[in-house]
Design a protein around this motif. Structure first.
Motif, short mmCIF file in Angstrom:
data_model
loop_
_atom_site.label_atom_id
_atom_site.label_comp_id
_atom_site.label_asym_id
_atom_site.label_seq_id
_atom_site.Cartn_x
_atom_site.Cartn_y
_atom_site.Cartn_z
N LEU A 40 20.17 64.95 24.95
CA LEU A 40 20.59 63.64 25.41
C LEU A 40 21.48 63.78 26.63
CD1 LEU A 40 21.04 63.67 21.99
CD2 LEU A 40 20.92 61.27 22.52
N TYR B 80 21.70 67.54 19.85
CA TYR B 80 21.88 67.26 18.43
C TYR B 80 20.77 67.94 17.65
CZ TYR B 80 25.47 63.62 19.03
OH TYR B 80 26.62 62.94 19.29
N THR C 185 31.29 63.02 27.03
CA THR C 185 30.50 62.17 26.15
C THR C 185 30.99 62.35 24.73
OG1 THR C 185 28.60 62.41 27.60
CG2 THR C 185 28.18 61.68 25.36
N THR D 108 24.05 66.76 26.07
CA THR D 108 24.42 66.98 24.67
C THR D 108 23.17 67.26 23.84
OG1 THR D 108 26.19 65.34 24.99
CG2 THR D 108 25.70 66.02 22.72
N ASN E 23 29.21 55.82 26.61
CA ASN E 23 27.79 56.06 26.86
C ASN E 23 26.98 55.63 25.65
OD1 ASN E 23 28.87 58.41 25.37
ND2 ASN E 23 26.70 58.91 25.31
N GLN F 184 27.59 70.71 23.82
CA GLN F 184 27.63 69.81 24.98
C GLN F 184 28.12 70.57 26.20
OE1 GLN F 184 30.92 66.66 25.74
NE2 GLN F 184 29.30 65.56 24.69
N LEU G 284 23.94 56.63 23.65
CA LEU G 284 23.02 57.73 23.49
C LEU G 284 21.62 57.23 23.21
CD1 LEU G 284 25.07 60.26 21.32
CD2 LEU G 284 24.79 60.19 23.79
N ASP H 197 27.20 62.37 34.18
CA ASP H 197 26.52 62.61 32.91
C ASP H 197 26.80 63.98 32.35
OD1 ASP H 197 23.41 60.79 33.64
OD2 ASP H 197 25.36 60.12 32.88
N GLY I 147 24.34 61.54 28.85
CA GLY I 147 25.17 60.34 28.77
C GLY I 147 26.30 60.37 29.77
N THR J 116 31.25 62.67 20.86
CA THR J 116 30.37 63.11 19.79
C THR J 116 30.26 62.03 18.73
OG1 THR J 116 31.02 65.41 20.14
CG2 THR J 116 30.03 64.85 18.01
N GLN J 117 29.05 61.81 18.27
CA GLN J 117 28.84 60.86 17.18
C GLN J 117 28.60 61.63 15.89
OE1 GLN J 117 25.99 57.75 17.95
NE2 GLN J 117 26.65 57.51 20.05
#
Lengths: 112, 116
Positions: A89, A36, B102, A34, A98, A49, A100, A31, A91, B104-105
């Motif tokens: 988060l 946001y 992971t 991250t 993953n 991240q 989220l 994992d 992931g 990024t969105q």
């Protein structure tokens, strides 16, 4: 998927450093962590991240202790425009995608 | 790049009507996601696609909700018939396919849906 726990809200003043800690006791080996940021009436935006130790970019720093069961997002010298909701988060970075899971996030209010 | 584009930005409709939300992902991104955000439930993943194929739709609340991705540059989320409890902000996000971390969105601006 590892669950995360973070404070519901925080208050700060312009020019101060803000540290938001996130707990993820069940984090798996693969994992990544991250963060946001979401402003009102906008979609979430990627901030930073990391996997372990410390990561720094132009926006924030992310501190991850050796056991990786928590992480701390550090915002240096916040301004009013940093008022937003911050999501932590966790992931899977093993190569499969993953999913989220956004929790409630931390609502940061920066005051003049 | 213009980022993820969603339309309309606001939609007001009456209960029972069909609603179609549209999304154009960032060019070259292999993944597309639809989320719903409400005060009560926060940000929920409804469905996501990989290379235009639906991968996980376990978040779709009911059969009234459907999503399609006919090509790499367009996706729709349809609600038929709509109900007042569907009122929310619907976000579309896209993500590139990378390995080792992971992904990024990148989120669009959202569509604020109000069902009267």
């Amino acid at each position: 998927l590892a669950k995360t726990t973070q404070p519901i809200s925080m208050d700060s003043y312009e020019g101060q450093e803000v540290n938001i800690t996130c707990s993820h006791n069940n984090i798996a080996t693969n994992d990544y962590i991250t963060w946001y940021q979401q402003f009102p009436s906008q979609g979430p935006r990627f901030i930073i991240q990391g996997y372990k130790t410390k990561v720094t970019n132009e926006v924030a720093s992310l501190f991850i202790p050796a056991d990786r069961k928590s992480s701390t997002l550090s915002l240096p010298r916040v301004s009013l425009s940093d008022t937003a909701v911050y999501y932590c988060l966790v992931g899977d970075g093993a190569g499969g995608y993953n999913k989220l899971i956004f929790g409630a996030g931390t609502r940061l209010a920066v005051h003049p | 790049d213009a980022g993820v584009i969603q339309s309309p930005r606001h939609e007001v409709t009456e209960m029972g009507q069909e609603v179609t939300l549209r999304c154009k992902p960032i060019s070259g991104h292999d993944y597309l996601f639809w989320y719903r955000q409400t005060m009560m439930r926060g940000l929920e993943l409804l469905i996501y696609f990989n290379n235009n194929v639906p991968i996980d739709d376990s978040g779709m609340p009911e059969d009234r909700f459907s999503a399609k991705m006919p090509n790499a540059s367009f996706s729709t989320l349809k609600i038929q018939p709509s109900e007042p409890r569907d009122s929310a902000v619907y976000f579309c996000a896209s993500s590139p396919r990378t390995s080792g971390s992971t992904d990024t969105q990148y989120f669009g601006p959202g569509t604020r849906l109000t069902v009267l």
